[in-house]
Scaffold this active site. Sequence first.
Site, PDB file in Angstrom:
ATOM      1  N   ASP A  53       7.964  -4.630   8.064  1.00  0.00           N
ATOM      2  CA  ASP A  53       6.874  -4.990   7.951  1.00  0.00           C
ATOM      3  C   ASP A  53       6.692  -5.964   9.225  1.00  0.00           C
ATOM      4  O   ASP A  53       7.357  -7.086   9.251  1.00  0.00           O
ATOM      5  CB  ASP A  53       6.223  -4.818   6.816  1.00  0.00           C
ATOM      6  CG  ASP A  53       4.881  -4.820   6.912  1.00  0.00           C
ATOM      7  OD1 ASP A  53       4.113  -4.370   5.989  1.00  0.00           O
ATOM      8  OD2 ASP A  53       4.136  -5.876   7.498  1.00  0.00           O
ATOM      9  N   SER A  84      -4.827  10.554  10.030  1.00  0.00           N
ATOM     10  CA  SER A  84      -5.887  10.436   8.652  1.00  0.00           C
ATOM     11  C   SER A  84      -6.619  11.113   9.030  1.00  0.00           C
ATOM     12  O   SER A  84      -7.252  12.510   9.883  1.00  0.00           O
ATOM     13  CB  SER A  84      -6.368   9.232   9.249  1.00  0.00           C
ATOM     14  OG  SER A  84      -7.983   8.201   8.248  1.00  0.00           O
ATOM     15  N   PRO A  87      -4.175  11.406   5.071  1.00  0.00           N
ATOM     16  CA  PRO A  87      -4.464  11.225   3.612  1.00  0.00           C
ATOM     17  C   PRO A  87      -6.122  11.502   3.794  1.00  0.00           C
ATOM     18  O   PRO A  87      -6.694  10.945   4.572  1.00  0.00           O
ATOM     19  CB  PRO A  87      -3.772   9.988   3.053  1.00  0.00           C
ATOM     20  CG  PRO A  87      -2.652  10.469   4.232  1.00  0.00           C
ATOM     21  CD  PRO A  87      -3.299  10.771   5.900  1.00  0.00           C
ATOM     22  N   LYS A 118      -6.002   7.459  15.443  1.00  0.00           N
ATOM     23  CA  LYS A 118      -5.507   8.005  14.419  1.00  0.00           C
ATOM     24  C   LYS A 118      -5.516   9.768  15.034  1.00  0.00           C
ATOM     25  O   LYS A 118      -4.679  10.220  14.747  1.00  0.00           O
ATOM     26  CB  LYS A 118      -6.248   8.507  12.772  1.00  0.00           C
ATOM     27  CG  LYS A 118      -5.765   7.285  12.678  1.00  0.00           C
ATOM     28  CD  LYS A 118      -4.066   6.687  12.153  1.00  0.00           C
ATOM     29  CE  LYS A 118      -3.741   5.388  11.262  1.00  0.00           C
ATOM     30  NZ  LYS A 118      -2.528   5.655  11.553  1.00  0.00           N
ATOM     31  N   GLY A 133       0.779  -1.304  -0.305  1.00  0.00           N
ATOM     32  CA  GLY A 133      -0.109  -0.094  -0.337  1.00  0.00           C
ATOM     33  C   GLY A 133       0.944   1.271   0.162  1.00  0.00           C
ATOM     34  O   GLY A 133       1.886   1.393  -0.967  1.00  0.00           O
ATOM     35  N   ASP A 175       7.148  -6.652  14.502  1.00  0.00           N
ATOM     36  CA  ASP A 175       5.549  -6.277  15.033  1.00  0.00           C
ATOM     37  C   ASP A 175       5.871  -4.720  16.053  1.00  0.00           C
ATOM     38  O   ASP A 175       6.819  -4.269  17.008  1.00  0.00           O
ATOM     39  CB  ASP A 175       5.221  -6.970  15.747  1.00  0.00           C
ATOM     40  CG  ASP A 175       4.342  -6.993  16.506  1.00  0.00           C
ATOM     41  OD1 ASP A 175       3.652  -6.287  16.184  1.00  0.00           O
ATOM     42  OD2 ASP A 175       3.178  -7.981  17.146  1.00  0.00           O
ATOM     43  N   VAL A 176       5.276  -3.549  15.260  1.00  0.00           N
ATOM     44  CA  VAL A 176       5.878  -2.378  16.259  1.00  0.00           C
ATOM     45  C   VAL A 176       4.609  -2.105  17.394  1.00  0.00           C
ATOM     46  O   VAL A 176       5.223  -1.534  17.749  1.00  0.00           O
ATOM     47  CB  VAL A 176       5.009  -1.338  14.575  1.00  0.00           C
ATOM     48  CG1 VAL A 176       6.256  -0.774  13.768  1.00  0.00           C
ATOM     49  CG2 VAL A 176       3.584  -1.438  15.196  1.00  0.00           C
ATOM     50  N   ASN A 224       4.314   4.869   9.871  1.00  0.00           N
ATOM     51  CA  ASN A 224       3.048   4.179   8.830  1.00  0.00           C
ATOM     52  C   ASN A 224       2.243   2.584   9.317  1.00  0.00           C
ATOM     53  O   ASN A 224       1.309   2.870   8.468  1.00  0.00           O
ATOM     54  CB  ASN A 224       3.929   3.894   7.379  1.00  0.00           C
ATOM     55  CG  ASN A 224       2.952   3.819   6.341  1.00  0.00           C
ATOM     56  OD1 ASN A 224       2.118   4.462   5.527  1.00  0.00           O
ATOM     57  ND2 ASN A 224       3.246   2.403   5.971  1.00  0.00           N
ATOM     58  N   TYR A 226     -10.748   3.051  15.104  1.00  0.00           N
ATOM     59  CA  TYR A 226      -9.335   3.742  14.523  1.00  0.00           C
ATOM     60  C   TYR A 226      -9.750   5.024  13.855  1.00  0.00           C
ATOM     61  O   TYR A 226      -8.234   5.420  14.018  1.00  0.00           O
ATOM     62  CB  TYR A 226      -9.855   3.133  12.796  1.00  0.00           C
ATOM     63  CG  TYR A 226      -8.793   3.337  11.943  1.00  0.00           C
ATOM     64  CD1 TYR A 226      -7.789   3.275  11.352  1.00  0.00           C
ATOM     65  CD2 TYR A 226      -9.407   4.739  11.543  1.00  0.00           C
ATOM     66  CE1 TYR A 226      -6.573   3.355   9.908  1.00  0.00           C
ATOM     67  CE2 TYR A 226      -8.544   5.139   9.845  1.00  0.00           C
ATOM     68  CZ  TYR A 226      -7.374   4.728   9.853  1.00  0.00           C
ATOM     69  OH  TYR A 226      -6.718   4.707   8.987  1.00  0.00           O
TER      70      TYR A 226
HETATM   71  N1  LIG Z   1      -5.282   4.194   2.584  1.00  0.00           N
HETATM   72  C1  LIG Z   1      -5.733   5.195   2.926  1.00  0.00           C
HETATM   73  O1  LIG Z   1      -7.219   5.480   2.395  1.00  0.00           O
HETATM   74  C2  LIG Z   1      -5.270   5.596   3.966  1.00  0.00           C
HETATM   75  C3  LIG Z   1      -5.886   6.662   4.644  1.00  0.00           C
HETATM   76  C4  LIG Z   1      -5.558   7.387   6.214  1.00  0.00           C
HETATM   77  C5  LIG Z   1      -4.752   6.623   6.788  1.00  0.00           C
HETATM   78  N2  LIG Z   1      -3.846   6.007   6.522  1.00  0.00           N
HETATM   79  C6  LIG Z   1      -2.509   5.075   6.748  1.00  0.00           C
HETATM   80  O2  LIG Z   1      -1.992   5.100   6.363  1.00  0.00           O
HETATM   81  C7  LIG Z   1      -1.520   4.004   6.155  1.00  0.00           C
HETATM   82  C8  LIG Z   1      -0.662   3.096   5.320  1.00  0.00           C
HETATM   83  O3  LIG Z   1      -2.631   3.130   4.627  1.00  0.00           O
HETATM   84  P1  LIG Z   1      -2.549   2.065   3.534  1.00  0.00           P
HETATM   85  O4  LIG Z   1      -2.946   1.717   3.059  1.00  0.00           O
HETATM   86  O5  LIG Z   1      -1.715   1.450   2.922  1.00  0.00           O
HETATM   87  O6  LIG Z   1      -2.770   0.081   4.508  1.00  0.00           O
HETATM   88  P2  LIG Z   1      -2.226  -1.265   4.842  1.00  0.00           P
HETATM   89  O7  LIG Z   1      -3.475  -2.218   5.469  1.00  0.00           O
HETATM   90  O8  LIG Z   1      -2.609  -1.251   3.053  1.00  0.00           O
HETATM   91  O9  LIG Z   1      -0.937  -1.821   4.994  1.00  0.00           O
HETATM   92  C9  LIG Z   1      -0.475  -1.244   6.412  1.00  0.00           C
HETATM   93  C10 LIG Z   1       1.297  -1.965   6.167  1.00  0.00           C
HETATM   94  O10 LIG Z   1       1.306  -1.783   7.528  1.00  0.00           O
HETATM   95  C11 LIG Z   1       0.958  -3.118   7.984  1.00  0.00           C
HETATM   96  N3  LIG Z   1       1.516  -3.202   9.665  1.00  0.00           N
HETATM   97  C12 LIG Z   1       0.233  -4.216  10.437  1.00  0.00           C
HETATM   98  N4  LIG Z   1       0.393  -3.929  11.158  1.00  0.00           N
HETATM   99  C13 LIG Z   1       1.965  -4.010  11.636  1.00  0.00           C
HETATM  100  C14 LIG Z   1       2.605  -4.910  13.067  1.00  0.00           C
HETATM  101  N5  LIG Z   1       1.835  -4.827  14.001  1.00  0.00           N
HETATM  102  N6  LIG Z   1       3.951  -4.230  12.623  1.00  0.00           N
HETATM  103  C15 LIG Z   1       4.198  -4.109  11.515  1.00  0.00           C
HETATM  104  N7  LIG Z   1       3.917  -3.401  10.710  1.00  0.00           N
HETATM  105  C16 LIG Z   1       2.119  -3.511  10.628  1.00  0.00           C
HETATM  106  C17 LIG Z   1       1.167  -4.274   6.949  1.00  0.00           C
HETATM  107  O11 LIG Z   1       1.534  -5.931   7.261  1.00  0.00           O
HETATM  108  C18 LIG Z   1       0.784  -3.423   5.667  1.00  0.00           C
HETATM  109  O12 LIG Z   1       2.021  -3.683   5.440  1.00  0.00           O
HETATM  110  C19 LIG Z   1      -1.958   3.607   7.893  1.00  0.00           C
HETATM  111  O13 LIG Z   1      -1.386   4.368   9.099  1.00  0.00           O
HETATM  112  C20 LIG Z   1      -3.303   3.860   7.444  1.00  0.00           C
HETATM  113  O14 LIG Z   1      -3.714   4.053   8.600  1.00  0.00           O
HETATM  114  C21 LIG Z   1      -4.506   5.124   4.793  1.00  0.00           C
END
Ligand SMILES: NC(=O)c1ccc[n+]([C@@H]2O[C@H](COP(=O)([O-])OP(=O)(O)OC[C@H]3O[C@@H](n4cnc5c(N)ncnc54)[C@H](O)[C@@H]3O)[C@@H](O)[C@H]2O)c1
Length: 251
Positions: free
Chosen positions: A36, A144, A187, A161, A16, A62-63, A89, A157
Amino acid sequence: MLLKDKVAIITGGARGLGEVYCHRFAEEGAKVMVADINGEGAIKVAEAIRKSGGNATPFKVDVSKEQDTKSMAETCAKMYGRIDILVNNAAIFYGLKYTPFDQLSSEEWDRILSVNVKGVWLCVKAVAPHMKQQGGGRIINVASGAPLKGNPGLLHYNASKAAVIGITRTLAKELGKHWINVNAVAPGFTLTEASMLMAGEDRMNQAVAARCLPKQEETEDVVGTVVFLASDMSKFITGQTLAVNGGDLFL
Ligand SMILES: NC(=O)c1ccc[n+]([C@@H]2O[C@H](COP(=O)([O-])OP(=O)(O)OC[C@H]3O[C@@H](n4cnc5c(N)ncnc54)[C@H](O)[C@@H]3O)[C@@H](O)[C@H]2O)c1
Protein backbone atom coordinates in the site's frame (compact mmCIF):
# COMPACT_ATOMS: atom_id res chain seq x y z
CA MET A 1 -7.71 -23.94 3.78
CA LEU A 2 -8.21 -22.86 0.17
CA LEU A 3 -4.92 -20.98 -0.23
CA LYS A 4 -2.52 -23.06 1.83
CA ASP A 5 1.12 -21.95 1.27
CA LYS A 6 0.18 -19.72 -1.67
CA VAL A 7 2.04 -16.42 -1.87
CA ALA A 8 -0.19 -13.41 -2.50
CA ILE A 9 0.43 -9.72 -3.11
CA ILE A 10 -2.62 -7.63 -2.23
CA THR A 11 -2.37 -3.98 -3.23
CA GLY A 12 -4.32 -1.38 -1.29
CA GLY A 13 -4.22 -3.80 1.63
CA ALA A 14 -3.92 -1.18 4.37
CA ARG A 15 -7.60 -0.33 4.64
CA GLY A 16 -11.16 -1.14 3.62
CA LEU A 17 -11.79 -4.08 1.32
CA GLY A 18 -8.07 -4.72 0.79
CA GLU A 19 -7.50 -5.13 4.52
CA VAL A 20 -10.31 -7.69 4.66
CA TYR A 21 -8.82 -9.60 1.70
CA CYS A 22 -5.43 -9.69 3.47
CA HIS A 23 -6.90 -11.14 6.66
CA ARG A 24 -9.02 -13.75 4.87
CA PHE A 25 -6.18 -14.81 2.57
CA ALA A 26 -3.97 -15.34 5.64
CA GLU A 27 -6.75 -17.33 7.35
CA GLU A 28 -6.94 -19.49 4.23
CA GLY A 29 -3.23 -20.26 4.62
CA ALA A 30 -1.65 -17.74 2.23
CA LYS A 31 1.54 -15.78 2.88
CA VAL A 32 0.46 -12.22 2.24
CA MET A 33 2.36 -9.15 1.14
CA VAL A 34 0.26 -6.18 2.30
CA ALA A 35 1.20 -3.58 -0.32
CA ASP A 36 0.00 0.00 0.00
CA ILE A 37 1.06 3.61 -0.47
CA ASN A 38 0.10 3.98 3.18
CA GLY A 39 3.19 2.26 4.59
CA GLU A 40 2.14 2.64 8.23
CA GLY A 41 -1.28 1.19 7.54
CA ALA A 42 0.33 -1.78 5.77
CA ILE A 43 2.59 -2.39 8.79
CA LYS A 44 -0.45 -2.37 11.12
CA VAL A 45 -2.39 -4.85 9.00
CA ALA A 46 0.62 -7.19 8.65
CA GLU A 47 1.22 -7.04 12.42
CA ALA A 48 -2.43 -7.85 13.16
CA ILE A 49 -2.26 -10.86 10.82
CA ARG A 50 0.94 -12.11 12.44
CA LYS A 51 -0.58 -11.67 15.92
CA SER A 52 -3.42 -13.97 14.97
CA GLY A 53 -0.99 -16.62 13.72
CA GLY A 54 -0.84 -15.72 10.00
CA ASN A 55 2.10 -14.89 7.77
CA ALA A 56 2.25 -11.32 6.37
CA THR A 57 4.77 -8.71 5.28
CA PRO A 58 4.09 -5.02 4.74
CA PHE A 59 5.38 -3.21 1.65
CA LYS A 60 5.12 0.48 0.82
CA VAL A 61 4.35 0.93 -2.86
CA ASP A 62 2.90 3.55 -5.15
CA VAL A 63 1.33 1.36 -7.83
CA SER A 64 1.53 4.19 -10.37
CA LYS A 65 5.36 4.11 -10.22
CA GLU A 66 7.05 1.41 -12.27
CA GLN A 67 10.16 1.19 -10.09
CA ASP A 68 7.99 0.70 -6.98
CA THR A 69 5.98 -2.10 -8.53
CA LYS A 70 9.16 -3.84 -9.73
CA SER A 71 10.72 -3.77 -6.30
CA MET A 72 7.43 -4.97 -4.76
CA ALA A 73 7.48 -8.06 -6.99
CA GLU A 74 11.21 -8.66 -6.55
CA THR A 75 11.01 -8.34 -2.76
CA CYS A 76 8.08 -10.75 -2.60
CA ALA A 77 9.80 -13.31 -4.83
CA LYS A 78 13.03 -13.03 -2.81
CA MET A 79 11.24 -13.38 0.55
CA TYR A 80 8.82 -16.15 -0.30
CA GLY A 81 10.43 -17.75 -3.37
CA ARG A 82 7.40 -17.19 -5.64
CA ILE A 83 4.29 -15.10 -6.36
CA ASP A 84 1.13 -17.16 -6.85
CA ILE A 85 -1.55 -14.47 -6.60
CA LEU A 86 -1.82 -10.75 -7.32
CA VAL A 87 -4.92 -8.88 -6.17
CA ASN A 88 -4.99 -5.49 -7.88
CA ASN A 89 -7.20 -3.75 -5.34
CA ALA A 90 -5.40 -0.39 -4.88
CA ALA A 91 -7.29 2.52 -6.35
CA ILE A 92 -8.13 6.12 -5.70
CA PHE A 93 -11.64 5.86 -4.35
CA TYR A 94 -11.44 7.53 -0.95
CA GLY A 95 -12.31 11.21 -1.16
CA LEU A 96 -13.85 11.13 -4.66
CA LYS A 97 -16.59 13.71 -5.13
CA TYR A 98 -19.52 13.43 -7.52
CA THR A 99 -18.63 15.98 -10.23
CA PRO A 100 -20.27 16.63 -13.62
CA PHE A 101 -17.98 15.54 -16.48
CA ASP A 102 -17.36 19.10 -17.71
CA GLN A 103 -16.26 20.27 -14.29
CA LEU A 104 -13.59 17.62 -13.83
CA SER A 105 -10.08 19.02 -14.18
CA SER A 106 -7.54 17.41 -16.41
CA GLU A 107 -5.24 16.97 -13.37
CA GLU A 108 -7.93 15.08 -11.46
CA TRP A 109 -8.61 12.87 -14.51
CA ASP A 110 -4.90 11.99 -14.77
CA ARG A 111 -4.58 11.40 -11.00
CA ILE A 112 -7.37 8.82 -11.00
CA LEU A 113 -6.36 7.03 -14.18
CA SER A 114 -2.67 6.88 -13.28
CA VAL A 115 -3.44 4.80 -10.18
CA ASN A 116 -6.63 2.95 -11.13
CA VAL A 117 -5.56 1.97 -14.65
CA LYS A 118 -1.82 2.42 -15.06
CA GLY A 119 -1.29 0.97 -11.58
CA VAL A 120 -3.06 -2.26 -12.53
CA TRP A 121 -0.98 -2.61 -15.69
CA LEU A 122 2.32 -1.88 -13.87
CA CYS A 123 1.62 -4.41 -11.11
CA VAL A 124 0.84 -7.11 -13.67
CA LYS A 125 3.93 -6.14 -15.68
CA ALA A 126 6.07 -6.51 -12.56
CA VAL A 127 4.56 -9.79 -11.34
CA ALA A 128 3.99 -11.65 -14.63
CA PRO A 129 7.65 -12.60 -15.26
CA HIS A 130 7.74 -14.37 -11.89
CA MET A 131 4.46 -16.17 -12.57
CA LYS A 132 5.61 -17.19 -16.06
CA GLN A 133 8.87 -18.54 -14.70
CA GLN A 134 7.13 -20.66 -12.07
CA GLY A 135 4.54 -21.97 -14.56
CA GLY A 136 1.38 -20.08 -13.62
CA GLY A 137 -0.49 -17.75 -11.31
CA ARG A 138 -3.71 -15.90 -10.53
CA ILE A 139 -4.46 -12.25 -11.07
CA ILE A 140 -7.63 -10.70 -9.68
CA ASN A 141 -8.39 -7.13 -10.67
CA VAL A 142 -10.87 -5.06 -8.73
CA ALA A 143 -13.34 -3.35 -11.06
CA SER A 144 -16.71 -1.97 -9.92
CA GLY A 145 -20.38 -2.05 -10.80
CA ALA A 146 -20.29 1.75 -11.25
CA PRO A 147 -19.27 1.80 -14.97
CA LEU A 148 -21.75 -0.97 -15.73
CA LYS A 149 -24.55 1.12 -14.31
CA GLY A 150 -23.13 4.38 -15.70
CA ASN A 151 -23.59 6.22 -12.41
CA PRO A 152 -23.42 9.96 -13.22
CA GLY A 153 -20.86 12.27 -11.61
CA LEU A 154 -18.03 9.76 -11.60
CA LEU A 155 -16.81 9.79 -15.20
CA HIS A 156 -13.12 9.52 -14.32
CA TYR A 157 -13.66 6.69 -11.83
CA ASN A 158 -16.12 4.87 -14.10
CA ALA A 159 -13.72 5.16 -17.05
CA SER A 160 -10.94 3.75 -14.88
CA LYS A 161 -12.98 0.77 -13.71
CA ALA A 162 -14.34 0.06 -17.21
CA ALA A 163 -10.70 -0.02 -18.32
CA VAL A 164 -9.98 -2.63 -15.65
CA ILE A 165 -12.55 -4.93 -17.29
CA GLY A 166 -10.90 -4.44 -20.70
CA ILE A 167 -7.46 -5.00 -19.19
CA THR A 168 -8.71 -8.21 -17.58
CA ARG A 169 -10.01 -9.63 -20.87
CA THR A 170 -6.90 -8.67 -22.84
CA LEU A 171 -4.47 -10.00 -20.25
CA ALA A 172 -6.42 -13.25 -19.96
CA LYS A 173 -5.73 -13.77 -23.69
CA GLU A 174 -2.07 -12.72 -23.47
CA LEU A 175 -1.23 -14.68 -20.34
CA GLY A 176 -3.37 -17.82 -20.70
CA LYS A 177 -0.63 -19.73 -22.49
CA HIS A 178 1.49 -19.23 -19.37
CA TRP A 179 -1.31 -20.68 -17.17
CA ILE A 180 -1.95 -17.31 -15.61
CA ASN A 181 -5.68 -16.73 -14.99
CA VAL A 182 -6.81 -13.11 -15.04
CA ASN A 183 -10.25 -12.29 -13.68
CA ALA A 184 -12.01 -9.31 -12.16
CA VAL A 185 -14.49 -8.75 -9.40
CA ALA A 186 -17.01 -5.91 -9.62
CA PRO A 187 -18.46 -5.11 -6.19
CA GLY A 188 -21.51 -2.93 -5.72
CA PHE A 189 -21.54 -0.16 -3.13
CA THR A 190 -19.86 -1.86 -0.19
CA LEU A 191 -19.73 -0.45 3.32
CA THR A 192 -16.21 0.94 3.75
CA GLU A 193 -15.04 4.29 5.09
CA ALA A 194 -14.37 5.42 1.51
CA SER A 195 -17.76 4.50 0.07
CA MET A 196 -19.71 5.91 3.01
CA LEU A 197 -17.85 9.21 2.77
CA MET A 198 -18.51 9.39 -0.96
CA ALA A 199 -22.04 8.09 -1.34
CA GLY A 200 -23.83 9.11 1.83
CA GLU A 201 -26.82 7.37 3.33
CA ASP A 202 -29.34 8.14 0.57
CA ARG A 203 -27.27 6.59 -2.20
CA MET A 204 -26.49 3.57 -0.01
CA ASN A 205 -30.19 3.06 0.64
CA GLN A 206 -30.98 3.40 -3.08
CA ALA A 207 -28.41 0.66 -3.72
CA VAL A 208 -30.19 -1.61 -1.26
CA ALA A 209 -33.56 -0.95 -2.91
CA ALA A 210 -32.12 -1.91 -6.34
CA ARG A 211 -30.89 -5.32 -5.16
CA CYS A 212 -32.59 -8.73 -5.48
CA LEU A 213 -31.07 -9.42 -2.06
CA PRO A 214 -32.15 -6.22 -0.30
CA LYS A 215 -29.43 -5.42 2.22
CA GLN A 216 -26.31 -3.28 2.52
CA GLU A 217 -23.27 -4.90 0.90
CA GLU A 218 -20.55 -5.59 3.45
CA THR A 219 -16.89 -6.41 2.95
CA GLU A 220 -17.62 -10.00 4.03
CA ASP A 221 -20.01 -10.28 1.06
CA VAL A 222 -17.16 -9.66 -1.40
CA VAL A 223 -14.17 -11.47 0.06
CA GLY A 224 -15.34 -15.04 -0.69
CA THR A 225 -15.45 -14.35 -4.45
CA VAL A 226 -11.88 -13.03 -4.37
CA VAL A 227 -10.69 -16.12 -2.47
CA PHE A 228 -12.57 -18.31 -4.98
CA LEU A 229 -10.85 -16.60 -7.93
CA ALA A 230 -7.47 -17.03 -6.21
CA SER A 231 -8.03 -20.70 -5.41
CA ASP A 232 -7.83 -23.92 -7.43
CA MET A 233 -11.64 -24.07 -7.37
CA SER A 234 -11.67 -21.55 -10.25
CA LYS A 235 -8.74 -22.86 -12.26
CA PHE A 236 -10.61 -23.00 -15.61
CA ILE A 237 -12.11 -19.51 -15.26
CA THR A 238 -10.29 -16.63 -16.94
CA GLY A 239 -11.11 -13.27 -18.53
CA GLN A 240 -14.32 -12.99 -16.50
CA THR A 241 -15.74 -10.20 -14.39
CA LEU A 242 -17.89 -11.42 -11.52
CA ALA A 243 -20.41 -8.88 -10.27
CA VAL A 244 -20.84 -9.19 -6.51
CA ASN A 245 -23.76 -6.93 -5.73
CA GLY A 246 -26.77 -8.84 -4.42
CA GLY A 247 -28.23 -8.75 -7.93
CA ASP A 248 -28.56 -5.03 -8.64
CA LEU A 249 -27.31 -5.62 -12.19
CA PHE A 250 -26.62 -8.71 -14.23
CA LEU A 251 -23.59 -9.10 -16.52
N1 LIG B 1 -16.25 0.23 -1.33
C1 LIG B 1 -17.00 0.15 -2.42
O1 LIG B 1 -18.19 0.46 -2.42
C2 LIG B 1 -16.39 -0.32 -3.73
C3 LIG B 1 -17.25 -0.73 -4.76
C4 LIG B 1 -16.70 -1.19 -5.95
C5 LIG B 1 -15.33 -1.24 -6.11
N2 LIG B 1 -14.52 -0.82 -5.09
C6 LIG B 1 -13.07 -0.90 -5.29
O2 LIG B 1 -12.54 -1.72 -4.27
C7 LIG B 1 -11.22 -1.28 -3.92
C8 LIG B 1 -11.13 -0.96 -2.44
O3 LIG B 1 -12.14 -0.04 -2.10
P1 LIG B 1 -12.24 0.57 -0.61
O4 LIG B 1 -13.62 1.01 -0.41
O5 LIG B 1 -11.61 -0.36 0.35
O6 LIG B 1 -11.33 1.89 -0.83
P2 LIG B 1 -10.18 2.55 0.06
O7 LIG B 1 -9.94 3.89 -0.53
O8 LIG B 1 -10.52 2.45 1.49
O9 LIG B 1 -8.92 1.61 -0.19
C9 LIG B 1 -8.00 1.82 -1.23
C10 LIG B 1 -6.61 1.46 -0.76
O10 LIG B 1 -5.72 1.70 -1.85
C11 LIG B 1 -4.58 2.40 -1.37
N3 LIG B 1 -3.98 3.18 -2.46
C12 LIG B 1 -4.47 4.32 -3.03
N4 LIG B 1 -3.61 4.79 -3.95
C13 LIG B 1 -2.57 3.93 -3.98
C14 LIG B 1 -1.36 3.87 -4.73
N5 LIG B 1 -1.04 4.82 -5.62
N6 LIG B 1 -0.52 2.84 -4.51
C15 LIG B 1 -0.81 1.89 -3.59
N7 LIG B 1 -1.92 1.89 -2.83
C16 LIG B 1 -2.80 2.90 -3.03
C17 LIG B 1 -5.13 3.27 -0.25
O11 LIG B 1 -4.09 3.71 0.62
C18 LIG B 1 -6.13 2.34 0.42
O12 LIG B 1 -5.53 1.54 1.41
C19 LIG B 1 -10.94 -0.10 -4.85
O13 LIG B 1 -10.33 -0.58 -6.04
C20 LIG B 1 -12.33 0.42 -5.17
O14 LIG B 1 -12.35 1.15 -6.36
C21 LIG B 1 -15.02 -0.37 -3.91
